[in-house]
Design an enzyme around this catalytic site. Structure first.
Site, PDB file in Angstrom:
ATOM      1  N   GLU A 250      70.804  11.109-100.664  1.00 43.62           N
ATOM      2  CA  GLU A 250      71.404   9.975 -99.957  1.00 43.62           C
ATOM      3  C   GLU A 250      70.774   9.959 -98.573  1.00 43.62           C
ATOM      4  OE1 GLU A 250      73.138   7.618-100.998  1.00 43.62           O
ATOM      5  OE2 GLU A 250      73.739   8.403-102.941  1.00 43.62           O
ATOM      6  N   GLU A 385      65.557   2.932 -88.727  1.00 40.53           N
ATOM      7  CA  GLU A 385      66.891   3.477 -88.489  1.00 40.53           C
ATOM      8  C   GLU A 385      66.928   4.136 -87.109  1.00 40.53           C
ATOM      9  OE1 GLU A 385      68.303   7.043 -90.650  1.00 40.53           O
ATOM     10  OE2 GLU A 385      70.061   5.846 -91.123  1.00 40.53           O
TER      11      GLU A 385
END
Ligand code: NAD
Ligand code: MN
Length: 497
Positions: A250, A385
Protein backbone atom coordinates in the site's frame (compact mmCIF):
# COMPACT_ATOMS: atom_id res chain seq x y z
CA UNK A 1 15.60 8.77 32.61
CA UNK A 2 13.10 8.14 29.92
CA UNK A 3 11.44 4.86 29.15
CA UNK A 4 13.76 2.20 27.74
CA UNK A 5 11.50 0.21 25.42
CA UNK A 6 12.38 -3.29 24.21
CA UNK A 7 11.93 -5.77 21.41
CA UNK A 8 9.52 -8.66 21.96
CA UNK A 9 10.91 -11.96 20.70
CA UNK A 10 9.74 -15.47 21.60
CA UNK A 11 7.55 -14.05 24.35
CA UNK A 12 10.43 -12.14 26.02
CA UNK A 13 11.01 -8.39 26.24
CA UNK A 14 14.66 -7.94 25.31
CA UNK A 15 17.32 -5.49 24.19
CA UNK A 16 19.22 -5.62 20.92
CA UNK A 17 22.68 -7.20 20.76
CA UNK A 18 24.11 -3.95 19.38
CA UNK A 19 23.47 -2.31 22.74
CA UNK A 20 22.58 0.87 20.83
CA UNK A 21 19.33 2.82 21.13
CA UNK A 22 17.43 5.45 19.17
CA UNK A 23 15.24 8.27 20.49
CA UNK A 24 11.58 8.89 19.91
CA UNK A 25 10.56 12.49 20.39
CA UNK A 26 7.34 14.48 20.25
CA UNK A 27 7.26 16.43 16.95
CA UNK A 28 5.17 19.15 18.63
CA UNK A 29 7.65 19.55 21.49
CA UNK A 30 11.18 18.30 21.03
CA UNK A 31 11.88 18.54 24.75
CA UNK A 32 9.32 15.77 25.30
CA UNK A 33 11.06 12.43 24.81
CA UNK A 34 8.75 9.41 24.67
CA UNK A 35 11.53 6.89 25.14
CA UNK A 36 14.51 5.11 23.65
CA UNK A 37 14.31 1.98 21.51
CA UNK A 38 16.75 -0.80 20.66
CA UNK A 39 18.65 -0.47 17.38
CA UNK A 40 18.21 -4.01 16.16
CA UNK A 41 19.74 -5.78 13.19
CA UNK A 42 19.96 -9.14 11.41
CA UNK A 43 20.54 -10.94 14.73
CA UNK A 44 17.20 -9.93 16.22
CA UNK A 45 15.43 -10.57 12.92
CA UNK A 46 16.88 -14.10 12.83
CA UNK A 47 15.77 -14.74 16.42
CA UNK A 48 12.28 -13.37 15.73
CA UNK A 49 11.84 -15.46 12.58
CA UNK A 50 13.03 -18.59 14.39
CA UNK A 51 10.51 -17.92 17.18
CA UNK A 52 7.72 -17.26 14.67
CA UNK A 53 8.55 -20.42 12.72
CA UNK A 54 8.49 -22.49 15.92
CA UNK A 55 5.21 -20.95 17.16
CA UNK A 56 3.64 -21.51 13.74
CA UNK A 57 3.60 -25.26 14.37
CA UNK A 58 0.88 -24.99 17.00
CA UNK A 59 -0.74 -21.65 16.07
CA UNK A 60 -1.75 -22.98 12.65
CA UNK A 61 -3.47 -25.94 14.37
CA UNK A 62 -5.30 -23.75 16.90
CA UNK A 63 -8.94 -23.68 15.73
CA UNK A 64 -9.64 -20.43 13.93
CA UNK A 65 -12.51 -19.43 16.27
CA UNK A 66 -10.14 -19.91 19.23
CA UNK A 67 -7.68 -17.59 17.50
CA UNK A 68 -10.67 -15.28 17.14
CA UNK A 69 -11.32 -15.37 20.90
CA UNK A 70 -7.81 -14.00 21.46
CA UNK A 71 -8.51 -11.20 18.98
CA UNK A 72 -11.78 -10.36 20.71
CA UNK A 73 -9.85 -10.05 23.98
CA UNK A 74 -7.31 -7.82 22.21
CA UNK A 75 -10.20 -5.58 21.13
CA UNK A 76 -11.55 -5.46 24.69
CA UNK A 77 -8.18 -4.41 26.12
CA UNK A 78 -7.82 -1.76 23.42
CA UNK A 79 -11.22 -0.37 24.39
CA UNK A 80 -10.10 -0.13 28.02
CA UNK A 81 -6.80 1.54 27.05
CA UNK A 82 -8.13 3.71 24.21
CA UNK A 83 -7.58 7.10 25.82
CA UNK A 84 -4.09 6.21 27.04
CA UNK A 85 -3.14 4.93 23.55
CA UNK A 86 -4.52 8.08 21.89
CA UNK A 87 -2.47 10.35 24.16
CA UNK A 88 0.71 8.37 23.59
CA UNK A 89 0.13 8.42 19.83
CA UNK A 90 -0.44 12.18 19.79
CA UNK A 91 2.79 12.64 21.73
CA UNK A 92 4.83 10.45 19.45
CA UNK A 93 3.56 11.56 16.04
CA UNK A 94 1.66 14.81 16.52
CA UNK A 95 -1.81 14.37 15.08
CA UNK A 96 -4.60 15.76 17.25
CA UNK A 97 -6.35 13.70 19.92
CA UNK A 98 -9.61 13.45 18.01
CA UNK A 99 -7.68 11.70 15.23
CA UNK A 100 -5.54 9.47 17.43
CA UNK A 101 -8.74 8.30 19.15
CA UNK A 102 -10.08 7.51 15.68
CA UNK A 103 -6.88 5.68 14.74
CA UNK A 104 -7.22 3.55 17.90
CA UNK A 105 -10.91 2.94 17.22
CA UNK A 106 -10.02 1.64 13.78
CA UNK A 107 -7.76 -0.90 15.50
CA UNK A 108 -10.61 -1.90 17.80
CA UNK A 109 -13.01 -2.29 14.87
CA UNK A 110 -10.40 -4.36 13.05
CA UNK A 111 -9.96 -6.62 16.09
CA UNK A 112 -13.68 -7.40 16.37
CA UNK A 113 -14.04 -7.79 12.63
CA UNK A 114 -11.08 -10.21 12.53
CA UNK A 115 -12.48 -12.13 15.50
CA UNK A 116 -15.79 -12.60 13.71
CA UNK A 117 -14.06 -13.49 10.45
CA UNK A 118 -12.47 -16.52 12.14
CA UNK A 119 -15.96 -18.05 12.16
CA UNK A 120 -16.29 -17.49 8.43
CA UNK A 121 -13.02 -17.79 6.44
CA UNK A 122 -15.28 -19.22 3.76
CA UNK A 123 -14.16 -21.22 0.78
CA UNK A 124 -16.01 -22.89 -2.06
CA UNK A 125 -17.31 -26.35 -2.58
CA UNK A 126 -18.28 -27.23 -6.15
CA UNK A 127 -19.77 -30.21 -7.95
CA UNK A 128 -17.42 -32.83 -9.33
CA UNK A 129 -17.52 -33.80 -12.98
CA UNK A 130 -17.47 -37.46 -11.87
CA UNK A 131 -20.02 -39.44 -9.84
CA UNK A 132 -19.39 -40.24 -6.18
CA UNK A 133 -16.70 -37.63 -5.84
CA UNK A 134 -16.67 -34.42 -3.83
CA UNK A 135 -14.71 -31.22 -4.51
CA UNK A 136 -13.87 -29.00 -1.57
CA UNK A 137 -11.53 -26.10 -1.01
CA UNK A 138 -10.39 -24.50 2.23
CA UNK A 139 -7.96 -21.90 3.54
CA UNK A 140 -4.58 -22.67 5.00
CA UNK A 141 -2.22 -20.14 6.58
CA UNK A 142 0.84 -19.11 4.57
CA UNK A 143 3.45 -19.24 7.37
CA UNK A 144 5.51 -16.40 8.82
CA UNK A 145 4.31 -12.90 7.89
CA UNK A 146 6.79 -10.01 7.75
CA UNK A 147 4.95 -6.79 8.55
CA UNK A 148 6.50 -3.37 7.88
CA UNK A 149 4.51 -0.23 8.63
CA UNK A 150 4.67 3.60 8.34
CA UNK A 151 4.26 6.21 11.08
CA UNK A 152 1.09 8.04 10.05
CA UNK A 153 -1.40 5.47 11.36
CA UNK A 154 0.69 3.89 14.11
CA UNK A 155 -2.15 1.70 15.43
CA UNK A 156 -4.64 1.24 12.60
CA UNK A 157 -2.20 0.10 9.90
CA UNK A 158 -0.38 -2.51 12.02
CA UNK A 159 -3.76 -3.94 13.10
CA UNK A 160 -4.98 -4.08 9.48
CA UNK A 161 -2.12 -6.45 8.83
CA UNK A 162 -1.43 -8.31 12.08
CA UNK A 163 -5.03 -9.21 13.01
CA UNK A 164 -6.02 -10.88 9.73
CA UNK A 165 -2.59 -12.56 9.59
CA UNK A 166 -3.25 -14.09 13.02
CA UNK A 167 -6.89 -14.89 12.27
CA UNK A 168 -5.75 -16.97 9.31
CA UNK A 169 -3.18 -18.88 11.42
CA UNK A 170 0.06 -17.13 10.43
CA UNK A 171 2.70 -15.95 12.88
CA UNK A 172 4.21 -12.49 12.69
CA UNK A 173 7.48 -10.56 12.68
CA UNK A 174 6.58 -6.88 12.98
CA UNK A 175 8.82 -3.89 12.28
CA UNK A 176 7.11 -0.57 12.97
CA UNK A 177 8.29 2.82 11.68
CA UNK A 178 11.04 4.27 13.82
CA UNK A 179 9.06 7.51 14.29
CA UNK A 180 6.25 5.63 16.07
CA UNK A 181 7.69 2.63 17.92
CA UNK A 182 5.86 3.33 21.21
CA UNK A 183 2.31 2.85 19.91
CA UNK A 184 3.53 -0.33 18.19
CA UNK A 185 4.96 -1.56 21.48
CA UNK A 186 1.63 -1.00 23.25
CA UNK A 187 -0.12 -3.00 20.54
CA UNK A 188 2.25 -5.93 21.07
CA UNK A 189 1.88 -5.61 24.84
CA UNK A 190 -1.87 -5.95 24.39
CA UNK A 191 -1.51 -9.00 22.13
CA UNK A 192 0.64 -10.62 24.83
CA UNK A 193 -1.75 -9.60 27.60
CA UNK A 194 -4.61 -11.22 25.70
CA UNK A 195 -2.71 -14.50 26.02
CA UNK A 196 -1.49 -15.00 22.47
CA UNK A 197 1.24 -17.65 22.83
CA UNK A 198 4.95 -16.81 22.84
CA UNK A 199 6.50 -16.48 19.38
CA UNK A 200 3.21 -15.89 17.56
CA UNK A 201 3.86 -12.14 17.41
CA UNK A 202 7.40 -10.75 17.50
CA UNK A 203 8.37 -7.08 17.51
CA UNK A 204 11.73 -5.85 16.23
CA UNK A 205 12.55 -2.13 16.43
CA UNK A 206 15.03 -0.47 14.13
CA UNK A 207 15.71 1.04 10.74
CA UNK A 208 14.43 0.05 7.33
CA UNK A 209 17.86 -1.00 6.17
CA UNK A 210 18.98 -2.93 9.28
CA UNK A 211 15.65 -4.58 10.20
CA UNK A 212 13.24 -4.11 7.27
CA UNK A 213 15.68 -5.44 4.68
CA UNK A 214 16.59 -8.62 6.57
CA UNK A 215 12.88 -9.37 7.08
CA UNK A 216 12.19 -8.98 3.36
CA UNK A 217 15.14 -11.19 2.46
CA UNK A 218 14.76 -13.86 5.13
CA UNK A 219 14.15 -17.25 3.52
CA UNK A 220 11.77 -18.30 6.30
CA UNK A 221 9.50 -15.26 5.96
CA UNK A 222 6.78 -16.35 3.56
CA UNK A 223 4.98 -13.13 2.90
CA UNK A 224 5.54 -9.41 3.24
CA UNK A 225 2.93 -6.79 3.91
CA UNK A 226 4.28 -3.28 3.51
CA UNK A 227 2.73 0.17 3.74
CA UNK A 228 4.93 3.13 2.96
CA UNK A 229 6.38 5.11 0.10
CA UNK A 230 6.20 3.97 -3.52
CA UNK A 231 9.98 4.03 -3.98
CA UNK A 232 10.65 1.64 -1.09
CA UNK A 233 7.62 -0.44 -2.06
CA UNK A 234 9.00 -0.98 -5.56
CA UNK A 235 12.34 -2.05 -4.15
CA UNK A 236 10.69 -4.50 -1.73
CA UNK A 237 8.53 -5.96 -4.49
CA UNK A 238 11.62 -6.54 -6.64
CA UNK A 239 13.64 -8.20 -3.90
CA UNK A 240 10.78 -10.30 -2.52
CA UNK A 241 9.73 -11.14 -6.08
CA UNK A 242 13.11 -12.70 -6.76
CA UNK A 243 12.37 -15.07 -3.89
CA UNK A 244 8.78 -15.66 -5.12
CA UNK A 245 7.30 -14.25 -1.94
CA UNK A 246 3.78 -13.06 -1.66
CA UNK A 247 3.83 -9.27 -1.26
CA UNK A 248 1.09 -6.76 -0.44
CA UNK A 249 1.96 -3.10 -0.99
CA UNK A 250 0.00 0.00 0.00
CA UNK A 251 1.91 3.03 -1.25
CA UNK A 252 1.58 6.70 -2.10
CA UNK A 253 -1.32 8.82 -3.26
CA UNK A 254 -2.16 12.14 -4.90
CA UNK A 255 -5.83 12.21 -4.11
CA UNK A 256 -8.21 14.62 -5.75
CA UNK A 257 -11.63 16.04 -4.95
CA UNK A 258 -13.82 17.22 -7.81
CA UNK A 259 -16.24 20.00 -6.90
CA UNK A 260 -18.86 20.59 -9.57
CA UNK A 261 -20.82 23.80 -10.08
CA UNK A 262 -23.98 22.25 -8.60
CA UNK A 263 -22.29 21.06 -5.38
CA UNK A 264 -23.27 21.98 -1.83
CA UNK A 265 -20.28 24.26 -1.29
CA UNK A 266 -20.51 24.41 2.51
CA UNK A 267 -20.48 20.62 2.66
CA UNK A 268 -17.56 20.45 0.23
CA UNK A 269 -15.68 23.04 2.26
CA UNK A 270 -15.85 20.99 5.46
CA UNK A 271 -14.77 17.90 3.52
CA UNK A 272 -11.81 19.60 1.84
CA UNK A 273 -10.50 21.12 5.08
CA UNK A 274 -10.75 17.80 6.92
CA UNK A 275 -9.25 15.87 3.99
CA UNK A 276 -6.39 18.27 3.27
CA UNK A 277 -5.27 19.37 6.73
CA UNK A 278 -6.32 16.46 8.97
CA UNK A 279 -3.16 14.65 10.17
CA UNK A 280 -1.31 17.70 8.77
CA UNK A 281 -1.91 16.28 5.28
CA UNK A 282 0.17 13.24 6.16
CA UNK A 283 -2.38 10.62 5.22
CA UNK A 284 -2.01 8.31 2.26
CA UNK A 285 -5.62 9.34 1.47
CA UNK A 286 -5.10 13.06 2.15
CA UNK A 287 -6.80 15.49 -0.20
CA UNK A 288 -3.93 17.10 -2.02
CA UNK A 289 -5.78 18.37 -5.10
CA UNK A 290 -9.08 20.21 -5.41
CA UNK A 291 -10.39 20.13 -8.96
CA UNK A 292 -12.76 23.07 -9.12
CA UNK A 293 -15.40 23.88 -11.70
CA UNK A 294 -14.73 27.30 -13.22
CA UNK A 295 -18.21 28.62 -12.35
CA UNK A 296 -17.73 28.29 -8.59
CA UNK A 297 -13.93 28.53 -8.55
CA UNK A 298 -13.41 32.02 -7.14
CA UNK A 299 -16.22 31.77 -4.65
CA UNK A 300 -15.01 28.43 -3.27
CA UNK A 301 -11.37 29.55 -3.08
CA UNK A 302 -12.49 32.54 -1.01
CA UNK A 303 -14.46 30.35 1.37
CA UNK A 304 -11.57 27.87 1.61
CA UNK A 305 -8.84 30.38 2.33
CA UNK A 306 -10.92 32.14 5.00
CA UNK A 307 -11.39 28.90 6.90
CA UNK A 308 -7.88 27.50 6.35
CA UNK A 309 -6.31 30.69 7.69
CA UNK A 310 -8.26 30.20 10.92
CA UNK A 311 -7.23 26.58 11.56
CA UNK A 312 -5.57 26.36 14.96
CA UNK A 313 -2.09 24.87 14.66
CA UNK A 314 -0.27 23.51 17.71
CA UNK A 315 0.29 20.64 20.10
CA UNK A 316 -2.43 18.05 19.48
CA UNK A 317 -2.73 17.25 23.19
CA UNK A 318 -4.65 20.52 23.51
CA UNK A 319 -8.25 19.66 22.52
CA UNK A 320 -8.78 23.03 20.82
CA UNK A 321 -5.96 22.43 18.30
CA UNK A 322 -7.03 21.46 14.79
CA UNK A 323 -3.70 20.69 13.12
CA UNK A 324 -0.48 19.31 14.59
CA UNK A 325 3.12 19.43 13.29
CA UNK A 326 4.87 17.64 10.45
CA UNK A 327 6.29 14.32 11.66
CA UNK A 328 9.92 15.48 11.64
CA UNK A 329 12.39 18.04 10.33
CA UNK A 330 13.00 16.03 7.16
CA UNK A 331 9.33 15.95 6.28
CA UNK A 332 8.91 19.68 6.94
CA UNK A 333 11.90 20.20 4.65
CA UNK A 334 10.08 18.30 1.90
CA UNK A 335 7.03 20.54 2.37
CA UNK A 336 9.19 23.67 2.13
CA UNK A 337 10.85 22.34 -1.01
CA UNK A 338 7.47 21.78 -2.69
CA UNK A 339 6.28 25.25 -1.75
CA UNK A 340 9.33 26.64 -3.58
CA UNK A 341 8.68 24.38 -6.55
CA UNK A 342 5.06 25.58 -6.66
CA UNK A 343 6.09 29.22 -6.67
CA UNK A 344 8.73 28.65 -9.35
CA UNK A 345 6.30 26.80 -11.60
CA UNK A 346 3.86 29.72 -11.52
CA UNK A 347 1.22 28.54 -9.06
CA UNK A 348 -0.33 31.25 -6.88
CA UNK A 349 0.23 30.97 -3.13
CA UNK A 350 -3.00 32.10 -1.45
CA UNK A 351 -2.63 30.74 2.09
CA UNK A 352 0.23 29.76 4.41
CA UNK A 353 3.47 28.89 2.66
CA UNK A 354 5.55 29.33 5.80
CA UNK A 355 6.12 28.22 9.39
CA UNK A 356 3.87 29.76 12.03
CA UNK A 357 5.49 32.53 14.02
CA UNK A 358 5.69 32.60 17.80
CA UNK A 359 7.72 31.06 20.57
CA UNK A 360 5.10 28.36 21.19
CA UNK A 361 6.07 26.84 17.81
CA UNK A 362 9.83 26.91 18.34
CA UNK A 363 10.12 23.39 19.77
CA UNK A 364 8.15 21.62 17.05
CA UNK A 365 8.14 21.00 13.28
CA UNK A 366 5.07 23.11 12.54
CA UNK A 367 3.98 24.45 9.15
CA UNK A 368 0.92 26.48 8.24
CA UNK A 369 -1.98 25.13 6.18
CA UNK A 370 -0.94 26.04 2.64
CA UNK A 371 -3.01 26.52 -0.50
CA UNK A 372 -1.93 27.14 -4.09
CA UNK A 373 -4.36 28.12 -6.85
CA UNK A 374 -3.89 28.16 -10.63
CA UNK A 375 -1.90 24.93 -10.31
CA UNK A 376 -1.25 23.53 -13.77
CA UNK A 377 -2.16 19.91 -14.49
CA UNK A 378 1.01 17.83 -14.90
CA UNK A 379 3.16 20.31 -12.94
CA UNK A 380 5.23 18.79 -10.13
CA UNK A 381 3.05 20.28 -7.40
CA UNK A 382 0.06 18.64 -9.04
CA UNK A 383 1.71 15.27 -9.65
CA UNK A 384 3.99 14.37 -6.75
CA UNK A 385 3.04 13.19 -3.28
CA UNK A 386 4.07 15.85 -0.72
CA UNK A 387 2.76 14.33 2.52
CA UNK A 388 2.18 17.63 4.25
CA UNK A 389 -0.38 20.44 4.61
CA UNK A 390 -0.20 21.65 1.02
CA UNK A 391 -3.31 21.77 -1.15
CA UNK A 392 -3.33 22.47 -4.89
CA UNK A 393 -6.38 23.96 -6.60
CA UNK A 394 -6.85 23.21 -10.29
CA UNK A 395 -9.41 25.03 -12.39
CA UNK A 396 -11.48 23.01 -14.89
CA UNK A 397 -14.29 23.93 -17.31
CA UNK A 398 -16.43 20.79 -17.23
CA UNK A 399 -16.97 17.27 -15.90
CA UNK A 400 -14.89 15.46 -18.54
CA UNK A 401 -11.92 17.73 -17.94
CA UNK A 402 -12.27 17.16 -14.18
CA UNK A 403 -12.13 13.38 -14.58
CA UNK A 404 -9.12 13.63 -16.92
CA UNK A 405 -7.21 15.79 -14.43
CA UNK A 406 -8.15 13.55 -11.53
CA UNK A 407 -6.96 10.40 -13.34
CA UNK A 408 -3.80 11.91 -14.78
CA UNK A 409 -1.36 10.84 -12.04
CA UNK A 410 0.67 7.69 -11.42
CA UNK A 411 -1.32 7.08 -8.22
CA UNK A 412 -4.84 5.77 -7.72
CA UNK A 413 -5.76 5.56 -4.05
CA UNK A 414 -8.66 7.78 -2.99
CA UNK A 415 -10.91 10.28 -4.75
CA UNK A 416 -14.09 12.22 -4.26
CA UNK A 417 -16.76 14.14 -6.13
CA UNK A 418 -19.17 16.75 -4.76
CA UNK A 419 -22.24 17.09 -6.96
CA UNK A 420 -26.01 16.90 -6.67
CA UNK A 421 -26.34 15.42 -10.14
CA UNK A 422 -26.92 11.66 -9.86
CA UNK A 423 -25.84 10.93 -13.41
CA UNK A 424 -22.58 12.78 -12.95
CA UNK A 425 -21.93 11.01 -9.65
CA UNK A 426 -22.36 7.57 -11.21
CA UNK A 427 -20.20 8.46 -14.21
CA UNK A 428 -17.47 9.51 -11.79
CA UNK A 429 -17.82 6.27 -9.81
CA UNK A 430 -17.40 4.37 -13.06
CA UNK A 431 -14.59 6.40 -14.63
CA UNK A 432 -12.28 7.38 -11.76
CA UNK A 433 -9.21 5.12 -11.68
CA UNK A 434 -8.84 4.79 -7.91
CA UNK A 435 -9.40 2.05 -5.36
CA UNK A 436 -11.70 4.31 -3.34
CA UNK A 437 -14.24 6.93 -4.45
CA UNK A 438 -16.38 9.00 -2.09
CA UNK A 439 -19.51 10.81 -3.23
CA UNK A 440 -20.23 14.01 -1.28
CA UNK A 441 -17.62 13.11 1.32
CA UNK A 442 -13.89 13.78 1.79
CA UNK A 443 -11.13 11.49 0.48
CA UNK A 444 -10.60 10.04 3.94
CA UNK A 445 -12.82 7.90 6.14
CA UNK A 446 -12.15 4.21 5.49
CA UNK A 447 -14.15 1.69 7.50
CA UNK A 448 -12.46 -1.45 8.82
CA UNK A 449 -14.73 -3.96 7.11
CA UNK A 450 -14.38 -2.54 3.58
CA UNK A 451 -11.47 -3.25 1.21
CA UNK A 452 -8.84 -0.51 1.29
CA UNK A 453 -6.20 0.12 -1.33
CA UNK A 454 -5.37 1.69 -4.62
CA UNK A 455 -4.74 1.21 -8.30
CA UNK A 456 -1.68 2.05 -10.44
CA UNK A 457 1.46 2.92 -8.43
CA UNK A 458 -0.48 3.05 -5.17
CA UNK A 459 -0.06 -0.67 -4.78
CA UNK A 460 0.23 -4.07 -6.38
CA UNK A 461 -3.43 -5.01 -6.51
CA UNK A 462 -3.97 -6.37 -3.01
CA UNK A 463 -6.38 -4.78 -0.56
CA UNK A 464 -6.26 -4.32 3.18
CA UNK A 465 -9.36 -4.32 5.34
CA UNK A 466 -12.59 -6.04 4.50
CA UNK A 467 -12.92 -9.64 3.37
CA UNK A 468 -10.24 -9.42 0.68
CA UNK A 469 -7.28 -9.21 3.04
CA UNK A 470 -8.10 -12.70 4.34
CA UNK A 471 -7.28 -14.05 0.92
CA UNK A 472 -3.86 -12.46 1.04
CA UNK A 473 -3.09 -14.14 4.35
CA UNK A 474 -4.18 -17.62 3.29
CA UNK A 475 -3.43 -20.26 0.72
CA UNK A 476 -6.24 -22.19 -0.92
CA UNK A 477 -6.12 -25.97 -0.60
CA UNK A 478 -8.23 -27.90 -3.10
CA UNK A 479 -9.39 -31.35 -2.00
CA UNK A 480 -10.92 -34.14 -4.13
CA UNK A 481 -12.56 -36.96 -2.25
CA UNK A 482 -13.43 -39.97 -4.38
CA UNK A 483 -15.89 -42.30 -2.64
CA UNK A 484 -16.73 -44.39 -5.73
CA UNK A 485 -14.30 -47.18 -4.75
CA UNK A 486 -12.69 -47.23 -8.20
CA UNK A 487 -10.19 -45.25 -10.21
CA UNK A 488 -12.03 -42.39 -11.90
CA UNK A 489 -10.02 -40.27 -14.32
CA UNK A 490 -10.93 -36.60 -14.66
CA UNK A 491 -11.33 -35.37 -18.27
CA UNK A 492 -11.04 -38.97 -19.54
CA UNK A 493 -13.76 -41.00 -17.86
CA UNK A 494 -16.10 -38.04 -18.28
CA UNK A 495 -16.22 -38.59 -22.06
CA UNK A 496 -18.68 -41.51 -21.87
CA UNK A 497 -21.13 -39.72 -19.60
P1 NAD B 1 8.65 4.79 4.27
O1 NAD B 1 8.49 4.10 2.95
O2 NAD B 1 9.78 5.71 4.45
O3 NAD B 1 8.75 3.71 5.44
C1 NAD B 1 7.78 2.72 5.67
C2 NAD B 1 8.39 1.59 6.47
O4 NAD B 1 9.36 0.90 5.69
C3 NAD B 1 9.13 2.05 7.74
O5 NAD B 1 8.90 1.13 8.78
C4 NAD B 1 10.58 1.99 7.28
O6 NAD B 1 11.49 1.85 8.35
C5 NAD B 1 10.58 0.77 6.39
N1 NAD B 1 11.68 0.69 5.41
C6 NAD B 1 12.43 1.70 4.92
N2 NAD B 1 13.35 1.24 4.05
C7 NAD B 1 13.18 -0.10 3.99
C8 NAD B 1 13.81 -1.15 3.26
N3 NAD B 1 14.82 -0.89 2.42
N4 NAD B 1 13.38 -2.41 3.42
C9 NAD B 1 12.35 -2.68 4.26
N5 NAD B 1 11.72 -1.74 4.97
C10 NAD B 1 12.12 -0.46 4.84
O7 NAD B 1 7.26 5.52 4.51
P2 NAD B 1 6.85 6.48 5.71
O8 NAD B 1 7.59 7.78 5.54
O9 NAD B 1 6.93 5.80 7.01
O10 NAD B 1 5.31 6.71 5.37
C11 NAD B 1 4.89 7.63 4.41
C12 NAD B 1 4.55 6.95 3.10
O11 NAD B 1 3.65 5.88 3.33
C13 NAD B 1 3.84 7.85 2.13
O12 NAD B 1 4.35 7.67 0.84
C14 NAD B 1 2.39 7.40 2.19
O13 NAD B 1 1.63 7.66 1.06
C15 NAD B 1 2.55 5.96 2.43
N6 NAD B 1 1.36 5.41 3.06
C16 NAD B 1 0.52 4.67 2.29
C17 NAD B 1 -0.64 4.15 2.83
C18 NAD B 1 -1.57 3.32 1.98
O14 NAD B 1 -2.33 2.55 2.54
N7 NAD B 1 -1.54 3.42 0.67
C19 NAD B 1 -0.94 4.38 4.17
C20 NAD B 1 -0.07 5.15 4.93
C21 NAD B 1 1.08 5.65 4.36
MN1 MN C 1 8.02 10.26 17.44
Amino acid sequence: MSNAYKNFIAGQWQDAASGERFDNINPADHSDQIGTFPKSDQREVDAAVTAARQAYKSWRLTPAPVRGDFLKKVGDIMVARKEEIAKLMTREMGKVLKETRGDTQEGIDTAYYAASETRRLFSHTAPSELPNKMNISFRMPVGVAGIITPWNFPMAIPTWKIFPALACGNTVVFKPASDTPATATVLVEILAEAGIPAGVVNLVHGSGSKVGNPIVEHKDVNLISFTGSSSIGKDIQARAGAMLKRVSLELGGKNGVIIMDDADLELALDGVLWGAFGTTGQRCTATSRVILHDKIHDKFVDMLVKRAEKLKVGNGLDESIEMGPCINEGQRGVVEEYVEIGKKQGAKLVCGGKRPEGSQYAKGTFYLPTIFTEVKPMSRLEQEEIFGPVLSVIRVRNFDEAITVLNDTVYGLSSSIYTRNVNQAFKAIRDIECGITYVNGPTIGAEAHMPFGGMKETGNGHREGGWQVYEFYSETKTVYVDFSGKLQKAQIDTEQV
